[in-house]
Design a protein around this motif. Structure first.
Motif, PDB file in Angstrom:
ATOM      1  N   VAL A  33       0.840  -1.203   0.000  1.00 38.99           N
ATOM      2  CA  VAL A  33       0.000   0.000   0.000  1.00 38.99           C
ATOM      3  C   VAL A  33       0.873   1.250   0.000  1.00 38.99           C
ATOM      4  O   VAL A  33       0.619   2.202  -0.754  1.00 38.99           O
ATOM      5  CB  VAL A  33      -0.959  -0.008   1.221  1.00 38.99           C
ATOM      6  N   ALA A  34       1.926   1.254   0.799  1.00 38.62           N
ATOM      7  CA  ALA A  34       2.835   2.410   0.857  1.00 38.62           C
ATOM      8  C   ALA A  34       3.532   2.617  -0.486  1.00 38.62           C
ATOM      9  O   ALA A  34       3.684   3.757  -0.949  1.00 38.62           O
ATOM     10  CB  ALA A  34       3.862   2.213   1.960  1.00 38.62           C
ATOM     11  N   PHE A  35       3.940   1.526  -1.135  1.00 42.56           N
ATOM     12  CA  PHE A  35       4.618   1.647  -2.425  1.00 42.56           C
ATOM     13  C   PHE A  35       3.666   2.179  -3.497  1.00 42.56           C
ATOM     14  O   PHE A  35       4.057   2.992  -4.332  1.00 42.56           O
ATOM     15  CB  PHE A  35       5.215   0.303  -2.851  1.00 42.56           C
ATOM     16  N   ARG A  36       2.401   1.758  -3.453  1.00 38.61           N
ATOM     17  CA  ARG A  36       1.405   2.284  -4.395  1.00 38.61           C
ATOM     18  C   ARG A  36       1.233   3.797  -4.202  1.00 38.61           C
ATOM     19  O   ARG A  36       1.113   4.540  -5.175  1.00 38.61           O
ATOM     20  CB  ARG A  36       0.062   1.591  -4.182  1.00 38.61           C
ATOM     21  N   LYS A  37       1.211   4.239  -2.946  1.00 35.47           N
ATOM     22  CA  LYS A  37       1.076   5.665  -2.661  1.00 35.47           C
ATOM     23  C   LYS A  37       2.265   6.440  -3.207  1.00 35.47           C
ATOM     24  O   LYS A  37       2.106   7.523  -3.776  1.00 35.47           O
ATOM     25  CB  LYS A  37       0.934   5.910  -1.156  1.00 35.47           C
ATOM     26  N   VAL A  38       3.464   5.862  -3.052  1.00 32.67           N
ATOM     27  CA  VAL A  38       4.665   6.514  -3.577  1.00 32.67           C
ATOM     28  C   VAL A  38       4.582   6.627  -5.096  1.00 32.67           C
ATOM     29  O   VAL A  38       4.886   7.687  -5.669  1.00 32.67           O
ATOM     30  CB  VAL A  38       5.944   5.750  -3.145  1.00 32.67           C
ATOM     31  N   LEU A  39       4.156   5.563  -5.761  1.00 36.92           N
ATOM     32  CA  LEU A  39       4.017   5.606  -7.216  1.00 36.92           C
ATOM     33  C   LEU A  39       2.995   6.660  -7.650  1.00 36.92           C
ATOM     34  O   LEU A  39       3.198   7.371  -8.632  1.00 36.92           O
ATOM     35  CB  LEU A  39       3.625   4.238  -7.766  1.00 36.92           C
ATOM     36  N   LYS A  40       1.898   6.759  -6.909  1.00 36.11           N
ATOM     37  CA  LYS A  40       0.872   7.745  -7.239  1.00 36.11           C
ATOM     38  C   LYS A  40       1.409   9.166  -7.080  1.00 36.11           C
ATOM     39  O   LYS A  40       1.181  10.028  -7.935  1.00 36.11           O
ATOM     40  CB  LYS A  40      -0.350   7.536  -6.334  1.00 36.11           C
ATOM     41  N   ILE A  41       2.136   9.421  -5.999  1.00 31.28           N
ATOM     42  CA  ILE A  41       2.732  10.745  -5.774  1.00 31.28           C
ATOM     43  C   ILE A  41       3.761  11.071  -6.853  1.00 31.28           C
ATOM     44  O   ILE A  41       3.797  12.188  -7.385  1.00 31.28           O
ATOM     45  CB  ILE A  41       3.358  10.829  -4.361  1.00 31.28           C
ATOM     46  N   LEU A  42       4.589  10.090  -7.204  1.00 31.94           N
ATOM     47  CA  LEU A  42       5.577  10.304  -8.269  1.00 31.94           C
ATOM     48  C   LEU A  42       4.901  10.622  -9.596  1.00 31.94           C
ATOM     49  O   LEU A  42       5.368  11.478 -10.355  1.00 31.94           O
ATOM     50  CB  LEU A  42       6.482   9.073  -8.410  1.00 31.94           C
ATOM     51  N   GLY A  43       3.789   9.964  -9.880  1.00 25.90           N
ATOM     52  CA  GLY A  43       3.038  10.252 -11.101  1.00 25.90           C
ATOM     53  C   GLY A  43       2.513  11.680 -11.123  1.00 25.90           C
ATOM     54  O   GLY A  43       2.594  12.362 -12.142  1.00 25.90           O
ATOM     55  N   LYS A  44       1.977  12.143  -9.989  1.00 24.33           N
ATOM     56  CA  LYS A  44       1.466  13.512  -9.910  1.00 24.33           C
ATOM     57  C   LYS A  44       2.589  14.536 -10.041  1.00 24.33           C
ATOM     58  O   LYS A  44       2.441  15.567 -10.703  1.00 24.33           O
ATOM     59  CB  LYS A  44       0.703  13.727  -8.605  1.00 24.33           C
ATOM     60  N   LEU A  45       3.725  14.253  -9.402  1.00 23.31           N
ATOM     61  CA  LEU A  45       4.876  15.152  -9.527  1.00 23.31           C
ATOM     62  C   LEU A  45       5.375  15.205 -10.967  1.00 23.31           C
ATOM     63  O   LEU A  45       5.736  16.276 -11.471  1.00 23.31           O
ATOM     64  CB  LEU A  45       6.006  14.711  -8.598  1.00 23.31           C
ATOM     65  N   ALA A  46       5.383  14.067 -11.642  1.00 23.94           N
ATOM     66  CA  ALA A  46       5.824  14.029 -13.041  1.00 23.94           C
ATOM     67  C   ALA A  46       4.871  14.833 -13.922  1.00 23.94           C
ATOM     68  O   ALA A  46       5.315  15.584 -14.795  1.00 23.94           O
ATOM     69  CB  ALA A  46       5.907  12.583 -13.517  1.00 23.94           C
ATOM     70  N   GLU A  47       3.564  14.704 -13.698  1.00 20.53           N
ATOM     71  CA  GLU A  47       2.589  15.490 -14.465  1.00 20.53           C
ATOM     72  C   GLU A  47       2.804  16.985 -14.249  1.00 20.53           C
ATOM     73  O   GLU A  47       2.750  17.770 -15.202  1.00 20.53           O
ATOM     74  CB  GLU A  47       1.166  15.117 -14.056  1.00 20.53           C
ATOM     75  N   SER A  48       3.056  17.370 -13.012  1.00 14.35           N
ATOM     76  CA  SER A  48       3.291  18.778 -12.700  1.00 14.35           C
ATOM     77  C   SER A  48       4.545  19.297 -13.417  1.00 14.35           C
ATOM     78  O   SER A  48       4.536  20.388 -14.000  1.00 14.35           O
ATOM     79  CB  SER A  48       3.436  18.949 -11.186  1.00 14.35           C
ATOM     80  N   LEU A  49       5.585  18.512 -13.384  1.00 12.93           N
ATOM     81  CA  LEU A  49       6.829  18.898 -14.051  1.00 12.93           C
ATOM     82  C   LEU A  49       6.623  18.995 -15.564  1.00 12.93           C
ATOM     83  O   LEU A  49       7.108  19.943 -16.204  1.00 12.93           O
ATOM     84  CB  LEU A  49       7.925  17.889 -13.728  1.00 12.93           C
ATOM     85  N   GLU A  50       5.900  18.058 -16.132  1.00 11.19           N
ATOM     86  CA  GLU A  50       5.635  18.095 -17.571  1.00 11.19           C
ATOM     87  C   GLU A  50       4.843  19.331 -17.954  1.00 11.19           C
ATOM     88  O   GLU A  50       5.105  19.968 -18.976  1.00 11.19           O
ATOM     89  CB  GLU A  50       4.895  16.826 -17.998  1.00 11.19           C
ATOM     90  N   ARG A  51       3.844  19.703 -17.144  1.00  9.36           N
ATOM     91  CA  ARG A  51       3.073  20.922 -17.400  1.00  9.36           C
ATOM     92  C   ARG A  51       3.957  22.157 -17.326  1.00  9.36           C
ATOM     93  O   ARG A  51       3.857  23.063 -18.157  1.00  9.36           O
ATOM     94  CB  ARG A  51       1.923  21.046 -16.397  1.00  9.36           C
ATOM     95  N   GLU A  52       4.828  22.196 -16.329  1.00 12.22           N
ATOM     96  CA  GLU A  52       5.721  23.346 -16.169  1.00 12.22           C
ATOM     97  C   GLU A  52       6.644  23.489 -17.381  1.00 12.22           C
ATOM     98  O   GLU A  52       6.840  24.590 -17.891  1.00 12.22           O
ATOM     99  CB  GLU A  52       6.545  23.175 -14.891  1.00 12.22           C
ATOM    100  N   VAL A  53       7.195  22.390 -17.844  1.00 13.03           N
ATOM    101  CA  VAL A  53       8.074  22.427 -19.013  1.00 13.03           C
ATOM    102  C   VAL A  53       7.291  22.862 -20.247  1.00 13.03           C
ATOM    103  O   VAL A  53       7.782  23.648 -21.056  1.00 13.03           O
ATOM    104  CB  VAL A  53       8.749  21.053 -19.229  1.00 13.03           C
ATOM    105  N   GLN A  54       6.061  22.368 -20.386  1.00  6.23           N
ATOM    106  CA  GLN A  54       5.236  22.751 -21.525  1.00  6.23           C
ATOM    107  C   GLN A  54       4.948  24.257 -21.513  1.00  6.23           C
ATOM    108  O   GLN A  54       5.043  24.924 -22.552  1.00  6.23           O
ATOM    109  CB  GLN A  54       3.926  21.964 -21.505  1.00  6.23           C
ATOM    110  N   ILE A  55       4.638  24.802 -20.355  1.00  6.38           N
ATOM    111  CA  ILE A  55       4.379  26.239 -20.232  1.00  6.38           C
ATOM    112  C   ILE A  55       5.634  27.033 -20.571  1.00  6.38           C
ATOM    113  O   ILE A  55       5.586  28.039 -21.290  1.00  6.38           O
ATOM    114  CB  ILE A  55       3.867  26.581 -18.817  1.00  6.38           C
ATOM    115  N   TYR A  56       6.786  26.586 -20.082  1.00  3.32           N
ATOM    116  CA  TYR A  56       8.039  27.262 -20.382  1.00  3.32           C
ATOM    117  C   TYR A  56       8.299  27.262 -21.892  1.00  3.32           C
ATOM    118  O   TYR A  56       8.689  28.278 -22.464  1.00  3.32           O
ATOM    119  CB  TYR A  56       9.204  26.596 -19.643  1.00  3.32           C
ATOM    120  N   ARG A  57       8.084  26.112 -22.536  1.00  2.89           N
ATOM    121  CA  ARG A  57       8.326  26.022 -23.981  1.00  2.89           C
ATOM    122  C   ARG A  57       7.389  26.943 -24.756  1.00  2.89           C
ATOM    123  O   ARG A  57       7.788  27.590 -25.725  1.00  2.89           O
ATOM    124  CB  ARG A  57       8.159  24.587 -24.454  1.00  2.89           C
ATOM    125  N   LEU A  58       6.118  27.007 -24.339  1.00  4.90           N
ATOM    126  CA  LEU A  58       5.170  27.893 -25.012  1.00  4.90           C
ATOM    127  C   LEU A  58       5.553  29.359 -24.840  1.00  4.90           C
ATOM    128  O   LEU A  58       5.481  30.141 -25.785  1.00  4.90           O
ATOM    129  CB  LEU A  58       3.749  27.651 -24.486  1.00  4.90           C
TER     130      LEU A  58
END
Length: 97
Positions: A33-58
């Motif tokens: 359960v703890a590992f699933r939570k870590v994976l979920k948090i990492l996924g959200k952080l990755a989405e946030s980073l991808e959005r930030e990079v996309q905004i910077y590129r635009l």
């Protein structure tokens, strides 16, 4: 042709693969359960980073576009040659002469 892979998608696939590998009896194990939570948090952080990079590129593309437009406008304006002799513009405010 498939879309280019991105980090958030790959993390989501890893979480799905992990869920398939875990036996049903261990799915409620606190470590799982703890590992699933870590994976979920990492996924959200990755989405946030991808959005930030996309905004910077635009914004960078917009800045470059403005520079090109300004350069083209300056080149076009340079072609207008103003004659300093006798160029008098008299406004006409609707009066009849």
């Amino acid at each position: 042709m498939s879309a280019a892979p991105n980090l958030s998608t790959e993390i989501a696939h890893a979480a799905e693969d992990f869920d398939r590998l875990v036996s049903p009896g261990r799915s409620l194990d606190p470590d799982v359960v703890a590992f699933r939570k870590v994976l979920k948090i990492l996924g959200k952080l990755a989405e946030s980073l991808e959005r930030e990079v996309q905004i910077y590129r635009l914004s960078e593309a917009g800045r470059l576009g403005r520079e090109v437009i300004e350069q083209l406008a300056m080149e076009a304006a340079a072609t207008f040659i103003l004659n300093n002799e006798g160029n008098v513009i008299r406004p006409d405010f609707g009066r009849k002469s």
